[in-house]
Motif scaffolding. Structure first.
Motif, PDB file in Angstrom:
ATOM      1  N   ILE A 179      12.768 -50.587  10.192  1.00 33.90           N
ATOM      2  CA  ILE A 179      13.457 -51.532  11.094  1.00 33.90           C
ATOM      3  C   ILE A 179      13.353 -52.945  10.517  1.00 33.90           C
ATOM      4  CG2 ILE A 179      13.543 -52.477  13.463  1.00 33.90           C
ATOM      5  CD1 ILE A 179      14.187 -49.442  13.334  1.00 33.90           C
ATOM      6  N   LEU A 234      20.237 -47.065  15.777  1.00 34.60           N
ATOM      7  CA  LEU A 234      19.161 -47.128  14.784  1.00 34.60           C
ATOM      8  C   LEU A 234      19.648 -47.860  13.528  1.00 34.60           C
ATOM      9  CD1 LEU A 234      16.332 -46.320  13.755  1.00 34.60           C
ATOM     10  CD2 LEU A 234      17.282 -44.091  13.109  1.00 34.60           C
ATOM     11  N   ILE A 238      10.085 -44.584  10.555  1.00 30.04           N
ATOM     12  CA  ILE A 238      11.267 -45.225  11.147  1.00 30.04           C
ATOM     13  C   ILE A 238      10.931 -46.685  11.475  1.00 30.04           C
ATOM     14  CG2 ILE A 238      12.915 -45.188  13.085  1.00 30.04           C
ATOM     15  CD1 ILE A 238      12.493 -42.130  13.211  1.00 30.04           C
ATOM     16  N   LYS A 239       9.761 -46.889  12.024  1.00 27.90           N
ATOM     17  CA  LYS A 239       9.310 -48.243  12.382  1.00 27.90           C
ATOM     18  C   LYS A 239       9.328 -49.165  11.152  1.00 27.90           C
ATOM     19  CE  LYS A 239       5.740 -49.604  15.675  1.00 27.90           C
ATOM     20  NZ  LYS A 239       4.448 -49.146  16.220  1.00 27.90           N
ATOM     21  N   SER A 256      12.202 -37.478  14.923  1.00 26.45           N
ATOM     22  CA  SER A 256      10.928 -37.665  15.630  1.00 26.45           C
ATOM     23  C   SER A 256       9.783 -36.864  15.011  1.00 26.45           C
ATOM     24  CB  SER A 256      11.093 -37.311  17.109  1.00 26.45           C
ATOM     25  OG  SER A 256      11.493 -35.973  17.256  1.00 26.45           O
ATOM     26  N   ASN A 279      11.854 -42.719  23.234  1.00 22.24           N
ATOM     27  CA  ASN A 279      10.896 -43.293  22.279  1.00 22.24           C
ATOM     28  C   ASN A 279      11.582 -43.706  20.979  1.00 22.24           C
ATOM     29  OD1 ASN A 279       8.749 -43.079  24.046  1.00 22.24           O
ATOM     30  ND2 ASN A 279       8.216 -41.011  23.362  1.00 22.24           N
ATOM     31  N   LEU A 280      12.572 -42.918  20.566  1.00 27.43           N
ATOM     32  CA  LEU A 280      13.314 -43.292  19.346  1.00 27.43           C
ATOM     33  C   LEU A 280      14.108 -44.582  19.581  1.00 27.43           C
ATOM     34  CD1 LEU A 280      14.582 -39.797  18.118  1.00 27.43           C
ATOM     35  CD2 LEU A 280      13.029 -41.307  16.875  1.00 27.43           C
ATOM     36  N   ARG A 300      13.256 -46.987  21.675  1.00 31.72           N
ATOM     37  CA  ARG A 300      12.285 -48.104  21.739  1.00 31.72           C
ATOM     38  C   ARG A 300      11.866 -48.561  20.350  1.00 31.72           C
ATOM     39  NH1 ARG A 300       9.894 -44.912  26.610  1.00 31.72           N
ATOM     40  NH2 ARG A 300      11.062 -45.909  28.291  1.00 31.72           N
ATOM     41  N   LEU A 301      11.880 -47.656  19.368  1.00 32.73           N
ATOM     42  CA  LEU A 301      11.537 -48.044  17.992  1.00 32.73           C
ATOM     43  C   LEU A 301      12.480 -49.109  17.458  1.00 32.73           C
ATOM     44  CD1 LEU A 301      10.830 -44.683  16.117  1.00 32.73           C
ATOM     45  CD2 LEU A 301       9.178 -46.430  16.753  1.00 32.73           C
ATOM     46  N   THR A 302      13.714 -49.127  17.958  1.00 34.84           N
ATOM     47  CA  THR A 302      14.705 -50.092  17.456  1.00 34.84           C
ATOM     48  C   THR A 302      14.462 -51.492  18.019  1.00 34.84           C
ATOM     49  OG1 THR A 302      16.290 -49.782  19.266  1.00 34.84           O
ATOM     50  CG2 THR A 302      16.470 -48.258  17.397  1.00 34.84           C
ATOM     51  N   PHE A 347       7.742 -41.361  13.536  1.00 33.79           N
ATOM     52  CA  PHE A 347       7.918 -42.674  14.162  1.00 33.79           C
ATOM     53  C   PHE A 347       7.455 -43.808  13.231  1.00 33.79           C
ATOM     54  CE2 PHE A 347       8.478 -39.782  17.540  1.00 33.79           C
ATOM     55  CZ  PHE A 347       9.187 -40.414  18.531  1.00 33.79           C
ATOM     56  N   GLU A 348       6.393 -43.569  12.494  1.00 36.00           N
ATOM     57  CA  GLU A 348       5.848 -44.628  11.629  1.00 36.00           C
ATOM     58  C   GLU A 348       6.850 -45.020  10.549  1.00 36.00           C
ATOM     59  OE1 GLU A 348       3.249 -46.720  11.764  1.00 36.00           O
ATOM     60  OE2 GLU A 348       3.151 -45.808  13.754  1.00 36.00           O
TER      61      GLU A 348
END
Lengths: 292, 83
Positions: A140, A264, A136-137, A128, A177-178, A180-182, A133-134
């Motif tokens: 995906i 993830l 990781i996004k 995190s 939040n992590l 939700r990124l998935t 987050f960017e």
């Protein structure tokens, strides 16, 4: 920006019982550009020894911190218990000169000295805060839009707040939040921050089984298709012990429990085999059919 | 709570059996679990790096200088605690 680099601290229980957590964590971290260095000659973080002698716990933890200081690298832990003892010891010894001198007098006997130059981070905070987050996004490739899951952060990712200093222990959002990124939906449920019960299972089974059963009840009530954890002890409680809990209460849950990097990893395009999903006690077959 | 637990060991010589077993494993292997050879081999087969060898000499010395070896020698164990 420089590639993040850490000494990986797998601890004791993960190599002993939960290689699936380590396998999936290493896979996703490598793909996200995080470099891991094996921590030489590490010993138990000390956490289970706090019951016997606090100085013993502090000195065992501090010895590991000294190893990291020598390598000039921060520590990455996968286990909430290891994070708790190593992070807390690091902060206490940095702040308390008198205690630092006492622990250093013990460490002198093994040719070491705690200087306070390293940092300890749990996988969840590396993802995190350091990966971000960017990034990781962007990684995906297979969003898990069909999934509805519930998280269990565990106690020591968040507490004691004085030493963790991140997130809100009463209303944690980092793991949510992590998740939700998935692309998966992360559901709220009753008593989310309750302990899994594992820390007392060695001396009493009835209480932790009741605690875990209540948690599984609450997760089932919101129709979650899986539970997501980031601590080996919580995972053992809900996955490995789930059949025992089912037998004890004569109830069927069948709720798969995934390590966060497994979830993830699926969203990043890894196969279930690559993420060692076959090692879970509660088989996630139904969940995997929704991912395809 | 931690202080009370430490006092139970130091002053009352009482410790749940599981913690004595974990301490014994730690003094023997550097980890609180005795990881079987087959498990270590499986790690490598699964593509994980070999587990680093802990420095047992250091671990034993830490038990000794913190007075923990002495505590463990005299402690009586209790198997379970009723709720």
């Amino acid at each position: 920006m420089a590639q993040p680099k850490y000494l990986i601290f797998p601890g004791c229980v993960i190599p002993y019982r939960l290689s699936s957590y380590e396998i999936s964590a290493r896979k996703v971290l490598a793909k996200l550009g995080v470099e891991l260095v094996e921590m030489p000659e590490y010993n138990c973080c000390g956490y289970p020894m706090d019951v016997i002698n606090h100085d013993l716990m502090l000195t065992l933890a501090a010895r590991n911190l000294c190893v990291a200081e020598k390598q000039n690298l921060p520590i990455l832990t996968l286990c909430n218990g290891c994070f708790c003892s190593l992070n807390e010891t690091n902060k206490i010894l940095k702040e308390d000169k008198k205690l630092r001198e006492k622990i250093n007098s013990y460490l002198k006997e093994v040719g070491m000295e705690f200087k306070g130059t390293t940092e300890v981070k749990h996988l969840i905070y590396v993802l995190s805060e350091d990966v971000g987050f960017e990034k990781i996004k962007e990684a995906i490739t297979k969003p898990l839009n069909n999934l509805r899951v519930a998280q269990h952060s565990g106690c020591h990712l968040l507490r004691p707040a004085k030493y963790v200093g991140r997130d809100d222990p009463e209303n944690p959002t980092t793991l949510k939040n992590l998740i939700r990124l998935t692309g998966a939906e992360c559901l709220d449920y009753m008593d989310e921050t309750e302990c899994c019960g594992n820390p007392i299972i060695g001396v009493n089974e009835a209480v932790p089984f009741q605690m875990a059963k209540e948690k599984l009840d609450h997760i089932r009530a919101v129709k979650a298709q899986a539970m997501i954890t980031c601590c080996p002890f919580c995972h053992i409680m809900f996955d490995l012990n789930q059949p025992r809990i089912e037998r004890a209460f004569n109830e069927k849950f069948g709720i798969p429990v995934l390590h966060y990097p497994q979830l993830l990893g699926l969203a990043m395009g890894f196969t279930p085999e690559e993420l060692a999903l076959n090692e879970l006690r509660v088989k996630p077959n139904e969940l995997l059919s929704l991912v395809k | 709570v931690r202080v009370l637990r430490n006092m139970a060991v130091e002053d009352k010589n009482l410790l749940p059996l599981v913690y004595k077993e974990l301490a014994t494993n730690l003094m023997k292997t550097g980890y609180v679990y005795e990881i079987p050879e087959s498990r270590l081999q499986k790690r490598v087969e699964q593509g994980l790096p070999p587990l680093p060898k802990p420095n047992i000499k250091d671990v034993l010395k830490i038990f000794e200088v913190t007075g923990s070896s002495r505590l463990l020698e005299k402690v009586q164990t209790v198997a379970k605690v009723e709720s």
